[in-house]
Write a protein that holds these residues in place. Structure first.
Motif, PDB file in Angstrom:
ATOM      1  N   PHE A  90      20.263  75.528 117.116  1.00 53.80           N
ATOM      2  CA  PHE A  90      19.953  74.913 115.825  1.00 53.80           C
ATOM      3  C   PHE A  90      19.211  75.901 114.923  1.00 53.80           C
TER       4      PHE A  90
ATOM      5  N   PHE B  41      20.238  77.216 111.275  1.00 57.92           N
ATOM      6  CA  PHE B  41      19.413  77.080 110.067  1.00 57.92           C
ATOM      7  C   PHE B  41      19.238  78.438 109.385  1.00 57.92           C
TER       8      PHE B  41
ATOM      9  N   GLN C  87      22.568  79.395 107.785  1.00 58.25           N
ATOM     10  CA  GLN C  87      22.931  78.472 106.712  1.00 58.25           C
ATOM     11  C   GLN C  87      22.073  78.703 105.468  1.00 58.25           C
ATOM     12  N   THR C  88      20.769  78.963 105.646  1.00 57.75           N
ATOM     13  CA  THR C  88      19.920  79.164 104.469  1.00 57.75           C
ATOM     14  C   THR C  88      20.192  80.516 103.815  1.00 57.75           C
TER      15      THR C  88
ATOM     16  N   PRO D 190      24.479  80.030 102.134  1.00 60.32           N
ATOM     17  CA  PRO D 190      24.834  78.617 101.869  1.00 60.32           C
ATOM     18  C   PRO D 190      26.266  78.452 101.363  1.00 60.32           C
TER      19      PRO D 190
ATOM     20  N   ARG E 152      36.380  65.589 108.072  1.00 57.95           N
ATOM     21  CA  ARG E 152      35.207  64.733 108.107  1.00 57.95           C
ATOM     22  C   ARG E 152      35.484  63.412 108.825  1.00 57.95           C
TER      23      ARG E 152
ATOM     24  N   VAL F  31      33.416  61.624 111.866  1.00 57.04           N
ATOM     25  CA  VAL F  31      32.880  60.254 111.870  1.00 57.04           C
ATOM     26  C   VAL F  31      33.421  59.506 113.091  1.00 57.04           C
TER      27      VAL F  31
ATOM     28  N   THR G  24      31.592  60.576 116.115  1.00 54.66           N
ATOM     29  CA  THR G  24      30.225  60.037 116.111  1.00 54.66           C
ATOM     30  C   THR G  24      30.221  58.608 116.616  1.00 54.66           C
TER      31      THR G  24
ATOM     32  N   ILE H 291      24.288  63.645 117.226  1.00 57.90           N
ATOM     33  CA  ILE H 291      23.753  63.010 116.013  1.00 57.90           C
ATOM     34  C   ILE H 291      23.259  64.088 115.042  1.00 57.90           C
ATOM     35  N   PHE H 292      22.702  65.189 115.575  1.00 54.98           N
ATOM     36  CA  PHE H 292      22.268  66.288 114.710  1.00 54.98           C
ATOM     37  C   PHE H 292      23.421  67.223 114.346  1.00 54.98           C
TER      38      PHE H 292
ATOM     39  N   PHE I 228      26.592  66.524 113.931  1.00 54.13           N
ATOM     40  CA  PHE I 228      27.550  65.950 112.982  1.00 54.13           C
ATOM     41  C   PHE I 228      27.203  66.249 111.523  1.00 54.13           C
ATOM     42  N   PRO I 229      25.990  65.913 111.024  1.00 60.19           N
ATOM     43  CA  PRO I 229      25.709  66.260 109.619  1.00 60.19           C
ATOM     44  C   PRO I 229      25.654  67.770 109.383  1.00 60.19           C
ATOM     45  N   LEU I 230      25.196  68.540 110.368  1.00 58.34           N
ATOM     46  CA  LEU I 230      25.066  69.984 110.149  1.00 58.34           C
ATOM     47  C   LEU I 230      26.433  70.652 109.992  1.00 58.34           C
TER      48      LEU I 230
ATOM     49  N   LEU J 214      28.990  67.759 107.275  1.00 58.50           N
ATOM     50  CA  LEU J 214      28.521  67.218 105.989  1.00 58.50           C
ATOM     51  C   LEU J 214      27.673  68.223 105.216  1.00 58.50           C
TER      52      LEU J 214
ATOM     53  N   SER K 265      26.400  70.242 102.283  1.00 63.08           N
ATOM     54  CA  SER K 265      26.597  69.991 100.847  1.00 63.08           C
ATOM     55  C   SER K 265      25.644  70.832  99.996  1.00 63.08           C
TER      56      SER K 265
END
Lengths: 159, 227
Positions: free
Chosen positions: B56, B60, B63-64, B67, B79, B83, B86, B217-218, B220-222, B225, B227
């Motif tokens: 993770f 990060f 990604q930062t 971007p 996507r 879902v 998930t 759960i972590f 999936f959005p990373l 999703l 954005s």
């Protein structure tokens, strides 16, 4: 034998009693809540909250709520004595330490090493070298077909 | 010497006659053994959390710093499949916890049904992952210098796919291991090994399965999703 009985009495039977409770309603409520939170995560990703970082933090906050629900209800931390929760939370403490100190380093490098100055408008102090479109060109295409050729050349391995 | 030998022999006798088969001699009772096993499992889960925290953190950092590359690259992920997976994993967590509760309440047949359901849902998750992986392998959207997608428009898209394959790959291996353990539990439950008196392996596997769900759960959005 009397010693054995005495020893057994000092061990609480609390845990075993708790586990024979029927928690089906909790589990059903939890899974439905998790579905709703998943939907909220997907919807929130479509909204611009200001910046990439803010959106990322909102997504992580919702994921943390979801993970907490899994830990508390599916993993029974809500009904248990504290030891397992302490072990779990201590690992999260060390993860936070690990991540925050790494970012302290990355965000302050530009101040310590002026040879890698941060560009205006970029929050990150440390700026990596420009990246190529891909590391190894695909077979049969000596020239990259996509993207800006100038950028790709700039970030070529010769850099 | 004989004074000492008699009580020890007597205690060993009571162990054999009064204690259930699953209870190891160094525990006072089943409850203590159960709690000790759980602490052991939680300590193992801590090492799993630390393993994934490194990934993770790597995510990060990349990604930062890139971007645009991450935003551009994540459009290659479907996507709706994210879902779907998930929901599949959340439901599998529910069936797993129901298997634990059913065995704790000595309802062995429902416990078996829930274990089968969890196994099948794990299989569904891996099938969806297989569909996603084969699509990406076909397009050359691969990790590191295997990345050969011709339509890439932003430099560094391969960084996203490096993180995507390593993170979902290690997570997928955890799902496969979990499915293997659940298959073992199904076999042992068929043999009548578990009851409300002893269901520790089911409970511990449940904890592991929920942790793997928690990591998704972590993830999936990373991954899906950005954005």
């Amino acid at each position: 034998m009397s010693v054995d009985n005495e020893a057994m009495e000092t061990i609480p039977h609390h845990g075993e009693e708790v586990h024979t409770h029927n928690h089906t309603k909790w589990y059903v409520a939890n899974i439905l809540t998790l579905f709703v939170l998943t939907a909220i995560t997907v919807l929130a990703a479509g909204v611009n909250f200001g910046s990439n970082t803010v959106n990322l933090m909102i997504a992580m906050a919702i994921a943390t709520v979801k993970a907490s629900l899994v830990a508390l209800i599916f993993m029974h931390l809500l009904w248990e004595r504290g030891m397992n929760a302490i072990i779990f939370l201590s690992s999260l403490f060390f993860v936070a330490l690990f991540m925050s100190f790494t970012f302290f380093d990355l965000e302050t490098r530009a101040k310590i090493e002026p040879s890698t100055p941060s560009e205006p408008g970029v929050s990150a102090g440390y700026q990596p070298a420009p990246l190529p479109i891909y590391v190894v060109p695909p077979k049969g295409s000596p020239e990259p077909t996509g993207g800006d050729p100038a950028k790709a050349a700039e970030g070529s391995p010769a850099h | 010497m004989s004074d000492l030998a008699i009580p020890v022999g007597g205690q060993a006798h009571t162990h054999a006659s009064h204690h259930p088969k699953h209870l190891q001699h160094h525990f006072h009772n089943s409850a203590q053994q159960f709690e000790a096993s759980k602490i052991g499992m939680w300590l193992f889960l801590v090492t799993e959390i630390l393993l994934f925290s490194g990934l993770f953190l790597a995510y990060f950092i990349l990604q930062t710093r890139h971007p645009q590359a991450f935003i551009e690259a994540h459009h290659h992920l479907d996507r709706s499949l994210g879902v779907l997976n998930t929901i599949v994993l959340l439901v599998s967590s529910f069936t797993m916890v129901m298997a634990v509760q059913s065995s704790a309440l000595n309802r062995i047949k429902p416990a078996l049904v829930y274990l089968y359901a969890t196994f099948i849902l794990g299989g569904v998750f891996m099938c969806v992952k297989y569909i996603e992986y084969s699509h990406k392998i076909h397009d050359g959207l691969l990790l590191g210098n295997l990345f050969s997608y011709k339509g890439a428009s932003v430099p560094g898209e391969y960084l996203f796919f490096s993180m995507y394959f390593v993170m979902t790959g290690i997570h997928g291996i955890h799902i496969l291991v979990g499915m293997g353990v659940i298959a073992y539990l199904i076999w042992r439950t068929h043999q009548g090994m578990y009851s409300s008196a002893y269901y520790t392996p089911i409970d511990l596997t449940g904890l592991y399965w929920h942790l793997v769900d928690m990591i998704w759960i972590f993830l999936f959005p990373l991954l899906y999703l950005v954005s």
